[in-house]
Design a protein around this motif. Structure first.
Motif, mmCIF file in Angstrom:
data_model
loop_
_atom_site.group_PDB
_atom_site.id
_atom_site.type_symbol
_atom_site.label_atom_id
_atom_site.label_comp_id
_atom_site.label_asym_id
_atom_site.label_seq_id
_atom_site.Cartn_x
_atom_site.Cartn_y
_atom_site.Cartn_z
ATOM 1 N N LEU A 235 0.887 -1.160 0.000
ATOM 2 C CA LEU A 235 0.000 0.000 0.000
ATOM 3 C C LEU A 235 0.921 1.205 0.000
ATOM 4 O O LEU A 235 1.756 1.341 0.890
ATOM 5 N N LEU A 236 0.828 2.051 -1.026
ATOM 6 C CA LEU A 236 1.799 3.135 -1.092
ATOM 7 C C LEU A 236 1.159 4.495 -1.319
ATOM 8 O O LEU A 236 0.146 4.626 -1.990
ATOM 9 N N ILE A 237 1.804 5.494 -0.700
ATOM 10 C CA ILE A 237 1.436 6.894 -0.875
ATOM 11 C C ILE A 237 2.489 7.499 -1.787
ATOM 12 O O ILE A 237 3.685 7.299 -1.555
ATOM 13 N N GLU A 238 2.074 8.194 -2.826
ATOM 14 C CA GLU A 238 3.084 8.825 -3.667
ATOM 15 C C GLU A 238 2.456 9.974 -4.440
ATOM 16 O O GLU A 238 1.292 9.939 -4.804
ATOM 17 N N HIS A 239 3.268 11.013 -4.644
ATOM 18 C CA HIS A 239 2.779 12.163 -5.404
ATOM 19 C C HIS A 239 3.163 12.085 -6.874
ATOM 20 O O HIS A 239 2.578 12.769 -7.702
ATOM 21 N N ASP A 240 4.180 11.261 -7.194
ATOM 22 C CA ASP A 240 4.631 11.163 -8.579
ATOM 23 C C ASP A 240 3.623 10.329 -9.374
ATOM 24 O O ASP A 240 3.558 9.113 -9.239
ATOM 25 N N MET A 241 2.805 11.010 -10.179
ATOM 26 C CA MET A 241 1.685 10.345 -10.846
ATOM 27 C C MET A 241 2.146 9.296 -11.845
ATOM 28 O O MET A 241 1.529 8.253 -11.989
ATOM 29 N N ARG A 242 3.239 9.586 -12.551
ATOM 30 C CA ARG A 242 3.710 8.616 -13.530
ATOM 31 C C ARG A 242 4.091 7.308 -12.812
ATOM 32 O O ARG A 242 3.749 6.220 -13.263
ATOM 33 N N PHE A 243 4.775 7.468 -11.666
ATOM 34 C CA PHE A 243 5.186 6.326 -10.853
ATOM 35 C C PHE A 243 3.961 5.525 -10.404
ATOM 36 O O PHE A 243 3.889 4.309 -10.568
ATOM 37 N N VAL A 244 2.965 6.239 -9.854
ATOM 38 C CA VAL A 244 1.783 5.588 -9.299
ATOM 39 C C VAL A 244 0.981 4.892 -10.398
ATOM 40 O O VAL A 244 0.606 3.722 -10.256
ATOM 41 N N MET A 245 0.760 5.608 -11.494
ATOM 42 C CA MET A 245 -0.116 5.072 -12.536
ATOM 43 C C MET A 245 0.522 3.863 -13.217
ATOM 44 O O MET A 245 -0.151 2.945 -13.645
ATOM 45 N N GLY A 246 1.876 3.883 -13.298
ATOM 46 C CA GLY A 246 2.555 2.777 -13.968
ATOM 47 C C GLY A 246 2.665 1.527 -13.099
ATOM 48 O O GLY A 246 2.974 0.455 -13.601
ATOM 49 N N LEU A 247 2.430 1.697 -11.811
ATOM 50 C CA LEU A 247 2.762 0.612 -10.891
ATOM 51 C C LEU A 247 1.531 -0.018 -10.236
ATOM 52 O O LEU A 247 1.464 -1.232 -10.065
ATOM 53 N N CYS A 248 0.545 0.825 -9.887
ATOM 54 C CA CYS A 248 -0.524 0.345 -9.006
ATOM 55 C C CYS A 248 -1.592 -0.445 -9.752
ATOM 56 O O CYS A 248 -1.910 -0.169 -10.898
#
Lengths: 258, 281
Positions: free
Chosen positions: A206-219
């Motif tokens: 479960l991760l909190i992140e502001h980097d949208m590219r990171f989040v969208m590519g991973l979650c």
């Protein structure tokens, strides 16, 4: 996929301020789940609730079917939830390898007299733990600094060490609070690969992140919080197209005055 | 001066170096978990009085007296530690200081402790090798702890207690372990101390002694076991070396402490800093 973590109707109040309002979400085994939202939306507060640092004013947390309400943080950790911190909380005056070995504390099963007699189980457990700690450091790319003090590491490397220390706890659920903040693109890719490899081992994240590219590519799935409320939930695709999310991040479009 | 004369003159001092080495180690144990407790002098007093009463009033053998003194301070530490270790920082220091005063006043007013006169005519039973064995035993115990998961957990608690708990470490029992083990060491040191000084008085184990013991650990440094031993030896020997200064001795003590805190914040035994000096040279 079985449900690992389930939050229902979680509310948290500080005095009169509602930090979280009726938040519900569930994380399944082997899932990478993202928690996003503007600053102050209550993301870290939610982590503090799950790990037992805060008590909710309302709602229920279940981990592997059991309620976590009223359980002390160390016992929640022992049940298999590990976390990292937004404002890094390493043991700065200890070496990297000792930091990781602190994470193994509850798995080092030798007795007090083993330790005094320096018996075989004790030496075996310590040697194994040291090896495992080195392997974990290697996995996050920090093995060259194994005997340096944690406080001397760069910001990005400190975040990596936090992840290694959390993994040393052999958790089933890993909570990462802004794992790539302050990292360069190469480092971000490394962390992304690392988290994917964790998923392959059926670890849930479960991760909190502001980097949208990171989040969208991973979650695999996301929850968006704004002012303590869930404003959207679903796949990265659905979230990116959700008007409420766009409004929360970019502000609402004001119709032009005629 | 031959060996026998030298020993007759200085044996008390030499034994005190060992005993106060143990005291400095005992407080370094709680300091290594980030706990500032000032009860060690009182635990030393309990150990000293219990074992002295055992040998004088009850005619028990020395070994049993030492054991009783150690057990006495251990049990009291368990009872006090359970509630008091819920506190932290300055509040913990104040609570343990208060406990020290309670012990001193009890020693001053009880009949069995001899009241303000204290205990006199305690048999001289402590041999140099008793102190050496107790000191080596303490060093061995603490070294075993340091090189285990317990020692790492102590350090983690000192660095960041919340993070340590979130690693699954039950911090309260570990803090209690540090506190009680420190008290046992202090109790044993007290028992040894009582049987070479012949007399005990309540004032020996008051505030001033508590601060002296803390000073030893801070001066020597708590990053390794040689630190407290070094600090204990220096603070014990200093009054002898500075005998000419007479009443200004305490001022010299204070000055040394200020200089160390300013220029050697990790204490004298600070290996990284010492290595740094050699590299530069």
């Amino acid at each position: 996929m079985p449900e690992l973590l389930n939050l229902t109707g979680m509310s948290l109040e500080f005095g009169g301020v509602r930090a979280l309002d009726q938040v519900s979400l569930s994380v399944h085994t082997g899932q990478i789940y993202g928690l996003i939202g503007p600053n102050g939306a209550g993301k870290t507060s939610l982590f503090n609730l799950i790990t037992g640092l805060y008590r909710p004013s309302q709602g229920e947390i279940r981990f592997k079917g059991d309620s976590l309400l009223g359980i002390a943080p160390q016992h929640i950790a022992q049940r298999g939830i590990a976390r990292t911190f937004q404002n890094i909380r390493l043991f700065a005056e200890m070496t990297l390898i000792d930091n990781v070995m602190v994470g193994m504390h509850t798995h080092l099963a030798y007795r007090f007299w083993d330790l005094l007699l320096r018996s075989r189980p004790f030496r075996h457990a310590e040697v194994q733990a040291r090896k495992q700690a080195l392997t974990l450091l290697e996995r996050v790319g920090l093995s060259p600094y194994a005997h340096a003090l944690a406080g001397t590491l760069s910001y990005g490397n400190q975040r990596k060490l936090e992840i290694a220390r959390a993994l040393a706890m052999q958790p089933q659920l890993l909570l990462l609070d802004e794992p790539v903040a302050g990292m360069n693109p190469t480092e971000k890719n490394d962390i992304q690969d690392l988290i994917r490899s964790l998923r392959a081992q059926h670890l849930s994240v479960l991760l909190i992140e502001h980097d949208m590219r990171f989040v969208m590519g991973l979650c695999d799935a996301l929850t968006v919080l704004d002012f303590g409320r869930v404003i959207a939930q679903g796949s990265p695709q659905a979230i990116q197209e959700n008007p409420a999310v766009i409004a929360a991040y970019l502000g609402e479009e004001v119709p032009h005055a005629e | 001066m031959n060996w026998a004369d030298w020993w007759a003159t200085y044996s008390t001092l030499v034994l005190s170096v060992g005993v106060y080495g143990m005291m400095a180690l005992s407080i370094s144990l709680t300091l290594s978990c980030g706990l500032l407790t000032l009860a060690n002098a009182a635990f030393m007093g309990i150990g000293a009085y219990v074992s002295a009463i055992a040998t004088t009033t009850f005619d028990l053998p020395f070994s049993e007296a030492l054991l009783l003194g150690t057990l006495g301070s251990t049990c009291v530490a368990l009872l006090i530690g359970l509630p008091v270790l819920r506190l932290s920082g300055v509040y913990l220091a104040m609570a343990t200081l208060g406990f020290g005063e309670v012990v001193r006043i009890l020693l001053l007013n009880l009949d069995i402790t001899g009241g303000p006169l204290g205990l006199n005519g305690i048999p001289s039973l402590t041999q140099w090798w008793h102190v050496l064995a107790a000191l080596l035993g303490t060093v061995f115990l603490l070294q075993c702890l340091r090189l285990s998961r317990i020692g790492r957990a102590f350090e983690a608690i000192r660095e960041d207690e919340t993070a340590a708990r979130l690693m699954g470490i039950s911090t309260h029992p570990l803090k209690l372990l540090a506190f009680v083990t420190g008290a046992s060491i202090a109790g044993l040191a007290g028992g040894l101390n009582a049987h070479y000084t012949f007399t005990l008085s309540p004032g020996n184990f008051g505030f001033e002694n508590a601060v002296d013991i803390l000073t030893m650990a801070v001066l020597g440094g708590i990053r390794g076991l040689p630190g407290p031993l070094l600090g204990g030896a220096i603070i014990t020997l200093l009054p002898e070396v500075l005998r000419d200064l007479q009443e200004y001795r305490m001022a010299a003590n204070g000055l040394i402490l200020i200089l160390v805190v300013l220029f050697l914040p990790q204490g004298l035994w600070d290996l990284p800093r010492i290595r740094g000096w050699f590299k530069r040279a």
